[in-house]
Write an enzyme that holds these catalytic residues in place. Structure first.
Site, PDB file in Angstrom:
ATOM      1  N   LYS A 125      43.005  14.742  -3.421  1.00 40.70           N
ATOM      2  CA  LYS A 125      42.668  13.323  -3.226  1.00 40.70           C
ATOM      3  C   LYS A 125      43.958  12.549  -3.059  1.00 40.70           C
ATOM      4  O   LYS A 125      45.002  12.971  -3.544  1.00 40.70           O
ATOM      5  CB  LYS A 125      41.933  12.783  -4.455  1.00 40.70           C
ATOM      6  N   ASP A 165      37.778   7.342   2.114  1.00 41.94           N
ATOM      7  CA  ASP A 165      37.160   6.988   0.831  1.00 41.94           C
ATOM      8  C   ASP A 165      37.133   5.455   0.866  1.00 41.94           C
ATOM      9  O   ASP A 165      37.184   4.870   1.963  1.00 41.94           O
ATOM     10  CB  ASP A 165      37.994   7.547  -0.343  1.00 41.94           C
TER      11      ASP A 165
HETATM   12  N1  GLU Z   1      35.877  10.685  -0.158  1.00 46.45           N
HETATM   13  C1  GLU Z   1      34.725  11.511  -0.056  1.00 46.45           C
HETATM   14  C2  GLU Z   1      34.402  12.119  -1.398  1.00 46.45           C
HETATM   15  O1  GLU Z   1      34.612  11.483  -2.410  1.00 46.45           O
HETATM   16  C3  GLU Z   1      34.809  12.508   1.101  1.00 46.45           C
HETATM   17  C4  GLU Z   1      35.952  13.468   1.058  1.00 46.45           C
HETATM   18  C5  GLU Z   1      36.076  14.317   2.324  1.00 46.45           C
HETATM   19  O2  GLU Z   1      35.253  14.225   3.203  1.00 46.45           O
HETATM   20  O3  GLU Z   1      37.051  15.085   2.360  1.00 46.45           O
HETATM   21  O4  GLU Z   1      33.902  13.209  -1.531  1.00 46.45           O
END
Ligand code: GLU
Length: 450
Positions: A125, A165
């Site tokens: 992340k 996100d």
């Molecule tokens: N931000 C999204 C999550 O919390 C998607 C992450 C992604 O697609 O890599 O899962």
């Protein structure tokens, strides 16, 4: 139980002031107790100590110049948490509340969420404490370019694949991809959530919200019920909330609320989704404008939220879909929902319910879908985007949507089975944590102490 206390106090010492991270770790460790008691090799292999420590954490300066020529500096982050199941995968969040603890909790959750999808995805992340609100297109572009000027050296289609996100959508992904391509010369699938014009997948935009509703439908089906005819509370008005509402309408349910940082809209006859899309996806303005078009809709300003709670959870409804942000649903909110006979909570946001709220839902035995299971449809569809990029194919909306539905069903089944296996039938928090952890931990053991 001693190791839970020990792990948290070790983390508090080695990584101070990361409250949300401790919250996420504590929840997972509490759920794992029955598994670790039965299978002692996880402890012997020091899996807990290894899994709570990110493989790599990158922190960097993001300097940029605004439209008036003023210089700003933000903090950029990428936490590459665990790569035992695949390349690091997870979104980037641009929001003023971002700090090392927030990115770390999100990265930690992502490990287990990605494992639950059954797909080859590690967990990561990132983001920045940048506030995109009120910024021009040019400012957003320069910020994204500066952010990638550092991050580009750490990411790649087989190493680390960021996505969106909060505060990061197709526009930001476009600017970041452009800068990555310029710096590396590579045209590859290094990001997901790309525009449909140049490598994006159909249904990726819709996937998190749709998935959260598919998961809710699975929970209700098990209880011989369905979403048809249900009145639903939705919080948030971003990508997840919008496509949660869209799928709710498609399945015969009625979303009657949505919210943003300015306030909450309650519209008894159902939220006008076209208007929300217009305000949020096109004009990028506050929901306060919604009430201008609908005098009968009730608009509660954020400042008027009841103490220790949120206006959006105080309306009577059959189901609730928290799709805004972490800890947006407190114990007082949970009590209000239960008093109002709410029978289902399916989480589109990451860790939207506080620990006390989660406990209240579990005790009440309502259908409760924790975020790492219920919102995994977004990242799962990201993997479908990666698969299309790698094989130079483009699948139809229906092909992607069908796979998404199947993946959400599988997540529901594996979480329910794990809960049952360890004597906590119906507790999907415990089930999702055990099912996700087991896959990651077994892969870590097979790959040795690395
Ligand atoms: N931000 C999204 C999550 O919390 C998607 C992450 C992604 O697609 O890599 O899962």
């Amino acid at each position: 139980m001693k190791y839970i206390h020990q792990t948290i106090s070790d983390l508090m010492r080695s990584s101070p002031a990361q409250t949300e991270f401790y919250q996420a770790v504590e929840e997972v460790l509490n759920s794992l107790a029955p598994l670790l008691e039965k299978h002692t090799h996880y402890q012997q292999q020091a899996i807990i100590q290894r899994i709570v420590e990110p493989e790599r954490q990158i922190m960097f300066r993001v300097p940029w110049v605004d439209d008036d020529g003023q210089i700003h500096v933000n903090k950029g982050y990428r936490i590459e948490f665990n790569s035992s199941l695949g390349p690091y995968k997870g979104g980037l969040r641009f929001h003023p509340s971002v700090n090392a603890g927030i990115i770390k909790f999100l990265g930690f959750e992502q490990i287990f969420k990605n494992a639950l999808t059954g797909l080859p995805l590690g967990g990561g992340k990132g983001g920045a404490n940048f506030d995109p609100k009120g910024r021009s297109d040019g400012e957003i572009m320069r910020f994204c370019q500066s952010f990638i000027t550092e991050l580009f050296r750490h990411i790649g289609p087989t190493t680390d694949v960021p996505a969106g996100d909060i505060g990061v959508g197709a526009r930001e992904i476009g600017y970041m991809f452009g800068q990555y391509k310029r710096l590396t010369g590579n045209y590859d699938g290094v990001f997901t959530g790309k525009s449909l014009l140049w490598g994006g997948s159909l249904a990726r935009k819709e996937a998190t919200g749709y998935g959260t509703v598919y998961f809710a439908e699975c929970m209700l089906k098990e209880r011989k019920d369905s979403l048809n005819g249900k009145r639903c509370l939705v919080s948030g008005a971003g990508n997840v909330a919008i496509y949660t509402m869209e799928k709710l309408y498609q399945l015969g349910a009625t979303p009657i609320t949505c919210s943003d940082s300015s306030g909450t809209i309650y519209h008894d006859r159902g939220i006008d989704l076209k208007l929300v899309k217009q305000l949020k996806e096109k004009q990028r303005v506050s929901l306060a404008h919604y009430a201008e078009s609908y005098p009968e809709a009730i608009y509660t300003e954020a400042a008027h939220y009841p103490e220790d709670g949120h206006a959006v959870w105080r309306y009577r409804a059959d189901a609730a879909f928290p799709c805004a942000t972490q800890n947006e649903l407190t114990l007082m909110d949970a009590k209000a929902l239960l008093t109002n006979d709410c029978k289902l909570v399916s989480e589109g946001a990451n860790m939207p319910s506080t620990k006390a709220a989660v406990d209240a839902f579990i005790d009440a035995k309502i259908a409760y879908g924790p975020s790492k299971a219920a919102n995994a449809g977004g990242v799962a569809t990201s993997q479908l985007e990666m698969a299309q990029n790698a094989s130079m194919q483009k699948w139809t909306f229906e092909q992607v949507d069908e796979q998404l539905k199947q993946i959400m069903q599988n997540i529901f089944i594996s979480s329910s089975h794990a809960a049952k296996e360890f004597g906590h039938e119906g507790n999907l928090v415990l089930g999702a944590n055990i099912a996700g952890f087991r896959r990651v931990a077994d892969a870590m053991i097979e790959q040795g102490v690395v």
